[in-house]
Scaffold this active site. Sequence first.
Site: not given
Ligand SMILES: CNC(=O)NC(=N)Nc1ccccc1
Length: 301
Positions: A140
């Site tokens: 991410e």
């Molecule tokens: C499949 N991965 C995710 O869904 N990751 C995710 N929700 N990351 C996130 C980004 C910002 C705040 C909290 C979690």
Amino acid sequence: TNVAVYWGQGPNQHRLRDFCAQTDIDIINLGFINGFPTQGAYPGSNFGNQCDGNVYPGSDLLSGCHQIVDDIPICKQMGKTIMLSIGGAYTTGQITNDAQAKWFADFLWYSFGPVNPAVADQYPRPFGDNVVDGFDFDIEHGGHTGWKTMIKRLHMRFQEQPDKKFYISAAPQCPTPDAQLGDAIASTALDFVWVQFYNNEGCSAKNFVDGTFNFDTWAGIVASNPNPDAKLFIGLPAAPQAANDGYYIDATQVSTIVRWYMAFYPKVFGGIMLWEATYAQKNKDASGRTYYQQMKDILDS
Ligand SMILES: CNC(=O)NC(=N)Nc1ccccc1
């Protein structure tokens, strides 16, 4: 078509076996391997309230995940595909070169892939003799370096084990090209791409109403993946609090989107991914059906 859920980071989550008992869940991504190792070191892991807190000495790799060790055989008996997910929102370390990427890929393979007595003295088995069905890349932040190299290295290791199918998946965010995974998705064979159609303005599922939901763009990207059978999943928050404000959509809205895109892209449409299992389990409708049950009903309708 399939329902994939992430498990491992849910608030007060139930153990894995409870979700493997759900007939409406097909694929479970175990999250996360969230510490990216320097060459020769162990990665770090976190599975929320599971495991016993012990780690391999000098590392952040959990060594006492007894619930997961006991539950994976049940999941396999139930016909689930169990993926080990790399990354997530909170990671440490960074892959900065190919040697490090190859080390990380080999570590994942020899520690979580087929048991290999020839390397038993070099790699730990955090999940015991359990063998995962593949590896998911939920990267991410931090840029693109290393992910394509890791996936290619894993493909090389998969070819050494021709009698069992192993999968690779990616969880990009919906803006294209994804800064972390875009080049890997374009140039390496993937089995599943579950796009996070949330937490990003102007491409999310909730943007279906204003016309900027970019499933069509992603359908083109996944349809041109080196794997002609690569499948694109609609990634969704499993409850309002599972994502940033305003990104959750209810089952009625999901049904509209899914029926439209499943009809338009029958070959590449793979199903629905949910973040994440525990939020989905708690998010029940008036007749008591969980959000993953509601999603499965839509896919089967
Ligand atoms: C499949 N991965 C995710 O869904 N990751 C995710 N929700 N990351 C996130 C980004 C910002 C705040 C909290 C979690």
